[in-house]
Scaffold this motif. Structure first.
Motif, PDB file in Angstrom:
ATOM      1  N   LEU A   2       0.827  -1.204   0.000  1.00  0.00           N
ATOM      2  CA  LEU A   2       0.000   0.000   0.000  1.00  0.00           C
ATOM      3  C   LEU A   2       0.863   1.256   0.000  1.00  0.00           C
ATOM      4  O   LEU A   2       0.597   2.204  -0.743  1.00  0.00           O
ATOM      5  CB  LEU A   2      -0.936   0.012   1.207  1.00  0.00           C
ATOM      6  N   THR A   3       1.917   1.272   0.790  1.00  0.00           N
ATOM      7  CA  THR A   3       2.810   2.432   0.858  1.00  0.00           C
ATOM      8  C   THR A   3       3.459   2.700  -0.499  1.00  0.00           C
ATOM      9  O   THR A   3       3.513   3.841  -0.969  1.00  0.00           O
ATOM     10  CB  THR A   3       3.891   2.220   1.937  1.00  0.00           C
ATOM     11  N   ILE A   4       3.929   1.642  -1.149  1.00  0.00           N
ATOM     12  CA  ILE A   4       4.555   1.783  -2.467  1.00  0.00           C
ATOM     13  C   ILE A   4       3.526   2.255  -3.496  1.00  0.00           C
ATOM     14  O   ILE A   4       3.793   3.175  -4.280  1.00  0.00           O
ATOM     15  CB  ILE A   4       5.209   0.456  -2.904  1.00  0.00           C
ATOM     16  N   ALA A   5       2.348   1.632  -3.475  1.00  0.00           N
ATOM     17  CA  ALA A   5       1.306   2.015  -4.426  1.00  0.00           C
ATOM     18  C   ALA A   5       0.883   3.468  -4.223  1.00  0.00           C
ATOM     19  O   ALA A   5       0.699   4.211  -5.184  1.00  0.00           O
ATOM     20  CB  ALA A   5       0.099   1.085  -4.290  1.00  0.00           C
ATOM     21  N   GLN A   6       0.765   3.885  -2.981  1.00  0.00           N
ATOM     22  CA  GLN A   6       0.385   5.270  -2.694  1.00  0.00           C
ATOM     23  C   GLN A   6       1.450   6.234  -3.214  1.00  0.00           C
ATOM     24  O   GLN A   6       1.137   7.267  -3.801  1.00  0.00           O
ATOM     25  CB  GLN A   6       0.177   5.464  -1.185  1.00  0.00           C
ATOM     26  N   SER A   7       2.712   5.878  -3.014  1.00  0.00           N
ATOM     27  CA  SER A   7       3.810   6.721  -3.497  1.00  0.00           C
ATOM     28  C   SER A   7       3.784   6.829  -5.027  1.00  0.00           C
ATOM     29  O   SER A   7       3.953   7.913  -5.587  1.00  0.00           O
ATOM     30  CB  SER A   7       5.144   6.140  -3.039  1.00  0.00           C
ATOM     31  N   LEU A   8       3.560   5.699  -5.705  1.00  0.00           N
ATOM     32  CA  LEU A   8       3.491   5.714  -7.169  1.00  0.00           C
ATOM     33  C   LEU A   8       2.299   6.521  -7.656  1.00  0.00           C
ATOM     34  O   LEU A   8       2.385   7.224  -8.665  1.00  0.00           O
ATOM     35  CB  LEU A   8       3.419   4.280  -7.703  1.00  0.00           C
ATOM     36  N   TYR A   9       1.194   6.447  -6.926  1.00  0.00           N
ATOM     37  CA  TYR A   9       0.006   7.231  -7.282  1.00  0.00           C
ATOM     38  C   TYR A   9       0.296   8.731  -7.169  1.00  0.00           C
ATOM     39  O   TYR A   9      -0.050   9.508  -8.055  1.00  0.00           O
ATOM     40  CB  TYR A   9      -1.175   6.849  -6.382  1.00  0.00           C
ATOM     41  N   GLU A  10       0.939   9.117  -6.087  1.00  0.00           N
ATOM     42  CA  GLU A  10       1.240  10.533  -5.873  1.00  0.00           C
ATOM     43  C   GLU A  10       2.188  11.074  -6.937  1.00  0.00           C
ATOM     44  O   GLU A  10       2.162  12.262  -7.246  1.00  0.00           O
ATOM     45  CB  GLU A  10       1.819  10.735  -4.476  1.00  0.00           C
ATOM     46  N   LYS A  11       3.011  10.196  -7.523  1.00  0.00           N
ATOM     47  CA  LYS A  11       3.932  10.600  -8.593  1.00  0.00           C
ATOM     48  C   LYS A  11       3.285  10.437  -9.974  1.00  0.00           C
ATOM     49  O   LYS A  11       3.941  10.610 -10.990  1.00  0.00           O
ATOM     50  CB  LYS A  11       5.202   9.764  -8.508  1.00  0.00           C
ATOM     51  N   LYS A  12       1.988  10.052  -9.982  1.00  0.00           N
ATOM     52  CA  LYS A  12       1.191   9.897 -11.198  1.00  0.00           C
ATOM     53  C   LYS A  12       1.671   8.759 -12.110  1.00  0.00           C
ATOM     54  O   LYS A  12       1.527   8.803 -13.325  1.00  0.00           O
ATOM     55  CB  LYS A  12       1.089  11.204 -11.961  1.00  0.00           C
ATOM     56  N   PHE A  13       2.238   7.700 -11.504  1.00  0.00           N
ATOM     57  CA  PHE A  13       2.656   6.530 -12.276  1.00  0.00           C
ATOM     58  C   PHE A  13       1.554   5.479 -12.362  1.00  0.00           C
ATOM     59  O   PHE A  13       1.561   4.652 -13.263  1.00  0.00           O
ATOM     60  CB  PHE A  13       3.905   5.882 -11.673  1.00  0.00           C
ATOM     61  N   ILE A  14       0.630   5.478 -11.399  1.00  0.00           N
ATOM     62  CA  ILE A  14      -0.480   4.527 -11.412  1.00  0.00           C
ATOM     63  C   ILE A  14      -1.766   5.254 -11.036  1.00  0.00           C
ATOM     64  O   ILE A  14      -1.725   6.376 -10.532  1.00  0.00           O
ATOM     65  CB  ILE A  14      -0.258   3.332 -10.449  1.00  0.00           C
ATOM     66  N   THR A  15      -2.902   4.607 -11.275  1.00  0.00           N
ATOM     67  CA  THR A  15      -4.180   5.167 -10.862  1.00  0.00           C
ATOM     68  C   THR A  15      -4.375   4.930  -9.374  1.00  0.00           C
ATOM     69  O   THR A  15      -3.571   4.251  -8.734  1.00  0.00           O
ATOM     70  CB  THR A  15      -5.334   4.525 -11.651  1.00  0.00           C
ATOM     71  N   TYR A  16      -5.450   5.457  -8.849  1.00  0.00           N
ATOM     72  CA  TYR A  16      -5.682   5.394  -7.410  1.00  0.00           C
ATOM     73  C   TYR A  16      -5.643   3.953  -6.905  1.00  0.00           C
ATOM     74  O   TYR A  16      -6.386   3.106  -7.387  1.00  0.00           O
ATOM     75  CB  TYR A  16      -7.022   6.045  -7.064  1.00  0.00           C
ATOM     76  N   PRO A  17      -4.764   3.644  -5.941  1.00  0.00           N
ATOM     77  CA  PRO A  17      -4.550   2.256  -5.542  1.00  0.00           C
ATOM     78  C   PRO A  17      -5.625   1.666  -4.636  1.00  0.00           C
ATOM     79  O   PRO A  17      -5.624   0.486  -4.390  1.00  0.00           O
ATOM     80  CB  PRO A  17      -3.207   2.319  -4.801  1.00  0.00           C
ATOM     81  N   ARG A  18      -6.534   2.455  -4.138  1.00  0.00           N
ATOM     82  CA  ARG A  18      -7.490   1.917  -3.179  1.00  0.00           C
ATOM     83  C   ARG A  18      -8.843   1.600  -3.797  1.00  0.00           C
ATOM     84  O   ARG A  18      -9.794   1.333  -3.106  1.00  0.00           O
ATOM     85  CB  ARG A  18      -7.660   2.891  -2.024  1.00  0.00           C
ATOM     86  N   THR A  19      -8.924   1.632  -5.097  1.00  0.00           N
ATOM     87  CA  THR A  19     -10.198   1.324  -5.745  1.00  0.00           C
ATOM     88  C   THR A  19     -10.475  -0.177  -5.687  1.00  0.00           C
ATOM     89  O   THR A  19      -9.563  -0.979  -5.703  1.00  0.00           O
ATOM     90  CB  THR A  19     -10.211   1.806  -7.210  1.00  0.00           C
ATOM     91  N   GLY A  20     -11.733  -0.516  -5.635  1.00  0.00           N
ATOM     92  CA  GLY A  20     -12.116  -1.918  -5.669  1.00  0.00           C
ATOM     93  C   GLY A  20     -12.410  -2.393  -7.074  1.00  0.00           C
ATOM     94  O   GLY A  20     -12.719  -3.547  -7.295  1.00  0.00           O
ATOM     95  N   SER A  21     -12.306  -1.508  -8.043  1.00  0.00           N
ATOM     96  CA  SER A  21     -12.680  -1.827  -9.410  1.00  0.00           C
ATOM     97  C   SER A  21     -11.525  -2.460 -10.176  1.00  0.00           C
ATOM     98  O   SER A  21     -10.381  -2.052 -10.052  1.00  0.00           O
ATOM     99  CB  SER A  21     -13.118  -0.559 -10.136  1.00  0.00           C
ATOM    100  N   LYS A  22     -11.857  -3.447 -10.991  1.00  0.00           N
ATOM    101  CA  LYS A  22     -10.871  -4.077 -11.866  1.00  0.00           C
ATOM    102  C   LYS A  22     -11.071  -3.642 -13.316  1.00  0.00           C
ATOM    103  O   LYS A  22     -10.476  -4.193 -14.221  1.00  0.00           O
ATOM    104  CB  LYS A  22     -10.994  -5.598 -11.781  1.00  0.00           C
ATOM    105  N   TYR A  23     -11.948  -2.680 -13.527  1.00  0.00           N
ATOM    106  CA  TYR A  23     -12.299  -2.260 -14.881  1.00  0.00           C
ATOM    107  C   TYR A  23     -12.040  -0.768 -15.068  1.00  0.00           C
ATOM    108  O   TYR A  23     -12.142   0.005 -14.130  1.00  0.00           O
ATOM    109  CB  TYR A  23     -13.776  -2.553 -15.157  1.00  0.00           C
ATOM    110  N   ILE A  24     -11.759  -0.392 -16.296  1.00  0.00           N
ATOM    111  CA  ILE A  24     -11.602   1.019 -16.638  1.00  0.00           C
ATOM    112  C   ILE A  24     -12.983   1.560 -16.970  1.00  0.00           C
ATOM    113  O   ILE A  24     -13.692   1.004 -17.815  1.00  0.00           O
ATOM    114  CB  ILE A  24     -10.660   1.191 -17.843  1.00  0.00           C
ATOM    115  N   HIS A  25     -13.369   2.620 -16.309  1.00  0.00           N
ATOM    116  CA  HIS A  25     -14.688   3.212 -16.527  1.00  0.00           C
ATOM    117  C   HIS A  25     -14.784   3.737 -17.956  1.00  0.00           C
ATOM    118  O   HIS A  25     -13.809   4.225 -18.524  1.00  0.00           O
ATOM    119  CB  HIS A  25     -14.928   4.345 -15.525  1.00  0.00           C
ATOM    120  N   GLU A  26     -15.971   3.658 -18.530  1.00  0.00           N
ATOM    121  CA  GLU A  26     -16.177   4.064 -19.927  1.00  0.00           C
ATOM    122  C   GLU A  26     -15.781   5.510 -20.194  1.00  0.00           C
ATOM    123  O   GLU A  26     -15.372   5.848 -21.303  1.00  0.00           O
ATOM    124  CB  GLU A  26     -17.631   3.848 -20.321  1.00  0.00           C
ATOM    125  N   ASP A  27     -15.879   6.375 -19.192  1.00  0.00           N
ATOM    126  CA  ASP A  27     -15.501   7.776 -19.368  1.00  0.00           C
ATOM    127  C   ASP A  27     -14.020   7.932 -19.700  1.00  0.00           C
ATOM    128  O   ASP A  27     -13.610   8.943 -20.272  1.00  0.00           O
ATOM    129  CB  ASP A  27     -15.800   8.587 -18.107  1.00  0.00           C
TER     130      ASP A  27
END
Length: 91
Positions: A35-60
Motif C-alpha cells: 500500500l505504501t509503495i502504491a500510494q507513493s506511485l500514485y502521488e507521482k502519477k505513475f499509477i491510478t488510485y490504488p485503493r479502488t475496488g474496481s478491476k475495470y476502466i470506466h467508460e468515461d
C-alpha cells in the motif's frame, strides 16, 4: 516439438487486494508495504488510485487510452511493447 500460436486476453487490472496478494507472493512484501509503495506511485502519477475496488476502466476514460499509449511511445523502454499494440477497440 510442436509450436502453436494462441491469442490470450490480457489479465484484468489489479484492485488493491489483488495487488497486495501478488506483491506478497512474488516479492514477499506485506500488505502495508505494498500500500505504501502504491500510494507513493500514485502521488507521482505513475499509477491510478490504488485503493479502488474496481478491476475495470470506466467508460468515461476510454477516450484517453489512445493518448496515453501514444505518450508511452515516447519512452525508450516502452517503445517495443507499444509497437506490438493492435490499435482499434481496446479491452
Amino acid at each position: 516439438v510442436t509450436t502453436k500460436n494462441v491469442t490470450e486476453q490480457p489479465p484484468l487490472l489489479f484492485d488493491l487486494t489483488g495487488l497486495q496478494k501478488e506483491a506478497n507472493k512474488k516479492l514477499n512484501l506485506s500488505a502495508e508495504e505494498t500500500l505504501t509503495i502504491a500510494q507513493s506511485l500514485y502521488e507521482k502519477k505513475f499509477i491510478t488510485y490504488p485503493r479502488t475496488g474496481s478491476k475495470y476502466i470506466h467508460e468515461d476514460l476510454w477516450t484517453e487510452i489512445p493518448h496515453l499509449i501514444r505518450a508511452l511511445q515516447e519512452k525508450e523502454d516502452c517503445k517495443q511493447a507499444v509497437s506490438q499494440i493492435k490499435w482499434g477497440h481496446f479491452n
